[in-house]
Design a protein around this motif. Structure first.
Motif, PDB file in Angstrom:
ATOM      1  N   CYS A  73       0.880  -1.164   0.047  1.00  0.00           N
ATOM      2  CA  CYS A  73       0.054  -0.036   0.035  1.00  0.00           C
ATOM      3  C   CYS A  73       0.935   1.186  -0.016  1.00  0.00           C
ATOM      4  N   TYR A  74       1.852   1.055   0.882  1.00  0.00           N
ATOM      5  CA  TYR A  74       2.808   2.363   0.815  1.00  0.00           C
ATOM      6  C   TYR A  74       3.471   2.557  -0.605  1.00  0.00           C
ATOM      7  N   VAL A  75       4.030   1.590  -1.320  1.00  0.00           N
ATOM      8  CA  VAL A  75       4.362   1.618  -2.550  1.00  0.00           C
ATOM      9  C   VAL A  75       3.618   2.222  -3.538  1.00  0.00           C
ATOM     10  N   LEU A  76       2.348   1.727  -3.411  1.00  0.00           N
ATOM     11  CA  LEU A  76       1.412   2.192  -4.453  1.00  0.00           C
ATOM     12  C   LEU A  76       0.857   3.547  -4.152  1.00  0.00           C
ATOM     13  N   MET A  77       0.935   3.994  -3.095  1.00  0.00           N
ATOM     14  CA  MET A  77       0.618   5.668  -2.672  1.00  0.00           C
ATOM     15  C   MET A  77       2.123   6.403  -2.866  1.00  0.00           C
ATOM     16  N   TYR A  78       3.184   5.962  -2.454  1.00  0.00           N
ATOM     17  CA  TYR A  78       4.259   7.001  -2.705  1.00  0.00           C
ATOM     18  C   TYR A  78       4.874   7.024  -3.934  1.00  0.00           C
ATOM     19  N   VAL A  79       5.151   5.850  -4.495  1.00  0.00           N
ATOM     20  CA  VAL A  79       5.913   5.906  -6.133  1.00  0.00           C
ATOM     21  C   VAL A  79       5.012   6.553  -6.761  1.00  0.00           C
ATOM     22  N   PRO A  80       3.791   6.651  -7.322  1.00  0.00           N
ATOM     23  CA  PRO A  80       3.122   7.439  -8.362  1.00  0.00           C
ATOM     24  C   PRO A  80       3.051   9.002  -8.011  1.00  0.00           C
ATOM     25  N   LEU A  81       2.799   9.143  -6.500  1.00  0.00           N
ATOM     26  CA  LEU A  81       2.890  10.617  -6.127  1.00  0.00           C
ATOM     27  C   LEU A  81       4.293  11.320  -6.223  1.00  0.00           C
ATOM     28  N   SER A  82       5.417  10.215  -6.010  1.00  0.00           N
ATOM     29  CA  SER A  82       6.719  11.064  -5.935  1.00  0.00           C
ATOM     30  C   SER A  82       7.253  11.255  -7.782  1.00  0.00           C
ATOM     31  N   LEU A  83       6.722  10.431  -8.598  1.00  0.00           N
ATOM     32  CA  LEU A  83       7.040  10.639  -9.841  1.00  0.00           C
ATOM     33  C   LEU A  83       6.325  11.799 -10.263  1.00  0.00           C
ATOM     34  N   ILE A  84       4.913  11.839 -10.061  1.00  0.00           N
ATOM     35  CA  ILE A  84       4.106  13.039 -10.410  1.00  0.00           C
ATOM     36  C   ILE A  84       4.833  14.453 -10.004  1.00  0.00           C
ATOM     37  N   LEU A  85       4.954  14.621  -8.506  1.00  0.00           N
ATOM     38  CA  LEU A  85       5.833  15.652  -7.842  1.00  0.00           C
ATOM     39  C   LEU A  85       7.131  16.095  -8.485  1.00  0.00           C
ATOM     40  N   SER A  86       7.968  15.001  -8.668  1.00  0.00           N
ATOM     41  CA  SER A  86       9.213  15.204  -9.183  1.00  0.00           C
ATOM     42  C   SER A  86       9.382  15.648 -10.552  1.00  0.00           C
ATOM     43  N   PHE A  87       8.416  15.189 -11.265  1.00  0.00           N
ATOM     44  CA  PHE A  87       8.432  15.600 -12.578  1.00  0.00           C
ATOM     45  C   PHE A  87       7.609  17.197 -12.792  1.00  0.00           C
TER      46      PHE A  87
END
Length: 301
Positions: A83-97
């Protein structure tokens, strides 16, 4: 048939080969001693009832049977981690881009803003985690204090099983500096000629972002995705310091479960079993990303 003449290696080539092996020998020795050997040792321990000293009897697949059938925390840990991976990874990619794109638009004081975004990454640690614990504190935390100014009673963020994991995700998103700089480098590597052609054709800013910047940034996004997934599956510091896996095992992670079984309960064999289960899951996720990247990663060559 004539025997093939053996290719003679010159003295310079021999010396270059020797220098090559001499130069990589420190890394190779440490890799074998600190990576390969521990992996082989942990694999052998996974089939034993070894305690903290590493001594135990061979018990076959009993550790794996216990993990899959008799340990509810095993499934809770994997559920929370995924659950953490599914929440953190997409949000981190969107914010970093998004932040990388903003920093690439000829902003003033670019060096200052790079430093501002990168500082949380290098300062992330125990002290910063404790600071975030004060921010999320249900009694005297900054967030609840601000909410109280508007007459809103804030929840017990880290004490609510529905909110605790989300708070940890927010905390980890704060230290995205490394991903942002990598994304910025990838965006700045896109040739200006593409944007100039798009402007001549009348493309606006959003059209340029979705038709040029985003497709040509997919190799960088792919890199951040793989690294982000691997690191996210190893989440340990934040939940261990703030919640100890609570409330009601809602923030216990696989890495935390490995640590507790190995160093608190003295079950080194069982901890090694969980570690190899985590390794397999990470390899599955990474393999899926690697296979599917052919359909969405665009290489400009």
């Amino acid at each position: 048939m004539k025997e093939k003449k053996k290719k003679k290696i010159s003295g310079i080539q021999k010396r270059n080969n020797l220098n090559f092996y001499l130069y990589i020998s420190p890394w190779l020795i440490f890799f074998l001693a600190l990576t390969v050997y521990p992996m082989i040792k942990s694999l052998s321990l996974a089939f034993t009832d070894s305690s903290f000293n590493g001594k135990g009897n061979f018990i076959g697949l009993e550790n794996f049977l216990q993990a899959f059938t008799a340990d509810p925390r095993f499934w809770a840990a994997f559920k929370n981690t995924i659950c953490y991976v599914l929440m953190y990874v997409p949000l981190s990619l969107i914010l970093s881009f998004f932040l990388g794109w903003l920093l690439s638009r000829n902003v003033k004081f670019l060096g200052f803003w790079r430093t501002v975004f990168y500082l949380p990454y290098i300062t992330a640690g125990v002290a910063v985690t404790i600071l975030w614990g004060w921010i999320f504190n249900g009694t005297y935390g900054v967030i609840n204090y601000i909410l109280s100014l508007f007459g809103i009673q804030g929840p017990n963020w880290l004490g609510d099983k529905r909110l605790a994991l989300g708070c940890i995700v927010v905390m980890c998103l704060w230290s995205l500096g490394n991903q942002i700089l990598i994304m910025l480098a990838g965006i700045q590597d896109i040739p200006d000629s593409y944007y100039e052609s798009a402007k001549i054709d009348g493309a606006g800013t959003l059209r340029q972002v979705f038709s040029i910047t985003l497709p040509l940034s997919t190799p960088t996004i792919f890199f951040n995705l793989v690294i982000g997934v691997i690191s996210a599956f190893q989440l340990f510091n934040q939940p261990y310091i703030l919640t100890q896996g609570g409330p009601v095992n809602s923030t216990v992670t696989v890495a935390m479960l490995i640590f507790q079984n190995a160093f608190q309960y003295g079950k080194m064999g069982y901890a090694s079993c969980i570690a190899w289960c985590l390794f397999v899951v990470i390899m599955i996720f990474t393999g899926i990303i690697e296979v599917t990247q052919k359909k969405w990663v665009f290489y400009d060559n």
